[in-house]
Write a protein that holds these residues in place. Structure first.
Motif, short mmCIF file in Angstrom:
data_model
loop_
_atom_site.label_atom_id
_atom_site.label_comp_id
_atom_site.label_asym_id
_atom_site.label_seq_id
_atom_site.Cartn_x
_atom_site.Cartn_y
_atom_site.Cartn_z
N VAL A 141 0.91 -1.27 0.00
CA VAL A 141 -0.14 0.10 -0.02
C VAL A 141 0.88 1.30 0.12
O VAL A 141 1.56 1.77 0.90
CB VAL A 141 -0.92 -0.01 1.42
CG1 VAL A 141 -1.82 1.21 1.00
CG2 VAL A 141 -1.73 -1.09 1.38
N THR A 142 0.88 2.21 -1.01
CA THR A 142 1.69 3.24 -1.14
C THR A 142 0.75 4.36 -0.36
O THR A 142 -0.65 4.11 -0.71
CB THR A 142 2.37 3.61 -2.85
OG1 THR A 142 0.87 4.13 -3.43
CG2 THR A 142 2.84 2.31 -3.14
N ALA A 144 0.65 5.03 2.48
CA ALA A 144 -0.41 4.30 3.17
C ALA A 144 -0.45 5.28 4.84
O ALA A 144 -1.61 4.95 5.54
CB ALA A 144 0.62 3.12 3.72
N GLY A 149 -4.81 4.91 2.13
CA GLY A 149 -4.00 3.96 2.63
C GLY A 149 -4.46 3.23 3.80
O GLY A 149 -4.05 2.32 4.21
N ALA A 165 3.50 -1.27 4.25
CA ALA A 165 3.12 0.00 4.08
C ALA A 165 4.30 0.89 3.66
O ALA A 165 5.03 0.80 4.32
CB ALA A 165 2.41 0.42 5.49
N SER A 201 -1.73 5.20 -4.57
CA SER A 201 -2.26 6.40 -4.44
C SER A 201 -1.20 7.35 -4.74
O SER A 201 -1.51 8.84 -4.76
CB SER A 201 -2.99 6.65 -3.32
OG SER A 201 -2.15 6.44 -2.13
#
Length: 317
Positions: A141-142, A144, A149, A165, A201
């Motif tokens: 998950v970018t 985060a 996130g 993360a 994201s």
């Protein structure tokens, strides 16, 4: 009659100003909601400047409040119901909302927390679902520490995935382990093993780097582009074992997903973190804090009709 609303104005700070707009008239399958809280997203800031929302139109997507007029066709919640909705023109004292775009809020869940769920929560839930999330998969998950996130980290961990993360600084990574992250990285430094799912994201060079880390059969879900930078893929980067880069947008009825998210939040199984909260009179301040990455979690606006509420922003480490 008219109501106050935040409308697009390119000449105003943050390209948004408070104005009077006509009182909304609901259609047969819509309820009328008195809005008490709204939630600010990166997408709203971009909409205000990009032309996607016309000048003079009401901005916003996330709203929560109380139903003051039920749908004429008999569907949806009754008058007095506390609801949360994902709807265009959310930044107004009163909005007409399709019954398929909202969910009733459990009594134990504060509306200030419920309003943080529509865009960010639904994006996290649906992108993980589209990527084929399963237990034991490695999920990156970018961004985060942001709204999407933090929800993605929690939902992926809840599903039994190994969650990585990625954040922009040590300070922004604080607390993510408590949310279920197995690893917390600055950027993608130190990540060498392939991942099965990427919820991105950030966009830009980090998206390119995440693509290179994707295992065969894996999926990158592009849910945002907060970096504002181009993503330049080297030659032959997309030639090889099958994997996918998927664009993402929230479409269709979100009511069922909002019901799932609000129930999880009410049970304490999904933590809603509010990093900025204050009156909508301070919209420009909230927008600046969000763009400056000084908001961990969500920014929530109080649609105050008489009082003025000073904004709160936790101290930065």
């Amino acid at each position: 009659m008219s109501v106050r609303a935040l409308v697009v104005d390119p000449s105003a700070p943050a390209a948004v100003r408070l104005a009077e707009v006509p009182d909304p008239v609901p259609g047969p399958g819509q309820v009328l909601v008195d809005v008490s809280h709204a939630s600010l997203n990166y997408g709203d800031l971009n909409d205000a400047r990009s032309g996607r929302v016309p000048v003079g139109a009401v901005l916003g997507s996330d709203a929560a409040g109380v139903v003051v007029q039920a749908a004429a066709d008999g569907t949806g919640p009754a008058v007095g119901a506390r609801v949360v909705a994902l709807t265009s023109g959310a930044f107004a004292e009163r909005v007409a909302v399709d019954v398929g775009a909202l969910a009733e809020v459990p009594k134990v869940l504060d509306l200030a927390k419920a309003v943080a769920l529509p865009v960010a929560g639904v994006a996290a839930l649906r992108s993980l679902r589209a990527a084929g999330l399963e237990a034991d998969k490695r999920v990156l998950v970018t961004g985060a520490s942001g709204g999407v996130g933090k929800f993605a980290v929690q939902l992926a961990a809840r599903a039994g995935a190994h969650v990585i993360a990625s954040v922009g600084s040590t300070a922004r990574g604080e607390g993510l382990a408590d949310f279920g992250a197995d690893e917390v990285l600055i950027g993608l430094d130190g990540l060498e093993q392939p991942v099965d799912v990427v919820i991105d994201s950030v966009g830009g060079p980090q998206l390119v780097a995440a693509w290179s880390l994707l295992a065969p059969g894996g999926s990158v879900q592009s849910v945002g582009w907060t970096s504002g930078e181009p993503a330049v893929f080297p030659p032959y980067a997309t030639v090889g074992p099958t994997k996918s880069l998927m664009s993402f947008v929230i479409e269709g009825h979100v009511g069922p997903d909002l019901a799932v998210l609000t129930e999880l939040a009410a049970e304490g199984a999904l933590t809603v973190e509010i990093g900025w909260q204050g009156s909508w009179d301070h919209f420009a301040e909230a927008a600046e804090a969000l763009r400056g990455r000084r908001v961990s979690g969500k920014a929530v606006l109080k649609m105050s009709r008489s009082e003025r509420h000073a904004p709160t922003l936790p101290p930065q480490g």
